[in-house]
Design a protein around this motif. Structure first.
Motif, PDB file in Angstrom:
ATOM      1  N   LEU A  48       0.826  -1.201   0.000  1.00 43.57           N
ATOM      2  CA  LEU A  48       0.000   0.000   0.000  1.00 43.57           C
ATOM      3  C   LEU A  48       0.864   1.256   0.000  1.00 43.57           C
ATOM      4  O   LEU A  48       0.604   2.197  -0.751  1.00 43.57           O
ATOM      5  CB  LEU A  48      -0.941  -0.010   1.205  1.00 43.57           C
ATOM      6  N   ALA A  49       1.918   1.270   0.803  1.00 44.06           N
ATOM      7  CA  ALA A  49       2.823   2.415   0.853  1.00 44.06           C
ATOM      8  C   ALA A  49       3.489   2.639  -0.505  1.00 44.06           C
ATOM      9  O   ALA A  49       3.609   3.777  -0.968  1.00 44.06           O
ATOM     10  CB  ALA A  49       3.876   2.208   1.940  1.00 44.06           C
ATOM     11  N   GLN A  50       3.903   1.558  -1.166  1.00 40.62           N
ATOM     12  CA  GLN A  50       4.516   1.677  -2.491  1.00 40.62           C
ATOM     13  C   GLN A  50       3.528   2.217  -3.510  1.00 40.62           C
ATOM     14  O   GLN A  50       3.871   3.063  -4.342  1.00 40.62           O
ATOM     15  CB  GLN A  50       5.052   0.319  -2.940  1.00 40.62           C
ATOM     16  N   LEU A  51       2.299   1.751  -3.453  1.00 37.13           N
ATOM     17  CA  LEU A  51       1.269   2.236  -4.364  1.00 37.13           C
ATOM     18  C   LEU A  51       1.009   3.727  -4.158  1.00 37.13           C
ATOM     19  O   LEU A  51       0.920   4.490  -5.124  1.00 37.13           O
ATOM     20  CB  LEU A  51      -0.024   1.439  -4.171  1.00 37.13           C
ATOM     21  N   ILE A  52       0.957   4.146  -2.925  1.00 39.17           N
ATOM     22  CA  ILE A  52       0.726   5.573  -2.629  1.00 39.17           C
ATOM     23  C   ILE A  52       1.878   6.402  -3.150  1.00 39.17           C
ATOM     24  O   ILE A  52       1.676   7.466  -3.735  1.00 39.17           O
ATOM     25  CB  ILE A  52       0.511   5.782  -1.120  1.00 39.17           C
ATOM     26  N   GLN A  53       3.114   5.934  -2.981  1.00 41.05           N
ATOM     27  CA  GLN A  53       4.272   6.655  -3.491  1.00 41.05           C
ATOM     28  C   GLN A  53       4.223   6.783  -5.010  1.00 41.05           C
ATOM     29  O   GLN A  53       4.498   7.845  -5.564  1.00 41.05           O
ATOM     30  CB  GLN A  53       5.566   5.950  -3.060  1.00 41.05           C
ATOM     31  N   ARG A  54       3.849   5.712  -5.696  1.00 41.56           N
ATOM     32  CA  ARG A  54       3.747   5.768  -7.163  1.00 41.56           C
ATOM     33  C   ARG A  54       2.662   6.740  -7.586  1.00 41.56           C
ATOM     34  O   ARG A  54       2.842   7.494  -8.551  1.00 41.56           O
ATOM     35  CB  ARG A  54       3.460   4.381  -7.733  1.00 41.56           C
ATOM     36  N   LEU A  55       1.562   6.749  -6.894  1.00 40.13           N
ATOM     37  CA  LEU A  55       0.476   7.666  -7.244  1.00 40.13           C
ATOM     38  C   LEU A  55       0.859   9.123  -6.990  1.00 40.13           C
ATOM     39  O   LEU A  55       0.470  10.017  -7.738  1.00 40.13           O
ATOM     40  CB  LEU A  55      -0.798   7.320  -6.454  1.00 40.13           C
ATOM     41  N   ASP A  56       1.619   9.347  -5.915  1.00 37.70           N
ATOM     42  CA  ASP A  56       2.081  10.705  -5.614  1.00 37.70           C
ATOM     43  C   ASP A  56       3.028  11.236  -6.697  1.00 37.70           C
ATOM     44  O   ASP A  56       3.068  12.425  -6.953  1.00 37.70           O
ATOM     45  CB  ASP A  56       2.779  10.757  -4.255  1.00 37.70           C
TER      46      ASP A  56
END
Length: 58
Positions: A48-56
């Protein structure tokens, strides 16, 4: 009382613990209700943290 009526009652009388218990029992026994068991584990949180970073970055 239908489930819909009981839900309305529970929302209007939030201090009525017995009504909430009955409502939850009906939900637990109703077919077609999807239940979430368990929570997120460490791997899930990392993904989830990786996905949020990619979206940011987008």
């Amino acid at each position: 009382m239908s489930r819909k009526q009981l839900r309305a009652y529970v929302l209007a009388h939030r201090a009525d613990d017995e009504a909430l218990r009955i409502y939850m029992e009906r939900l637990r026994n109703e077919p077609g209700i999807i239940r979430q068991t368990g929570g997120l584990n460490e791997d899930d949180l990392n993904q989830l943290a990786q996905l949020i970073q990619r979206l940011d970055r987008s």
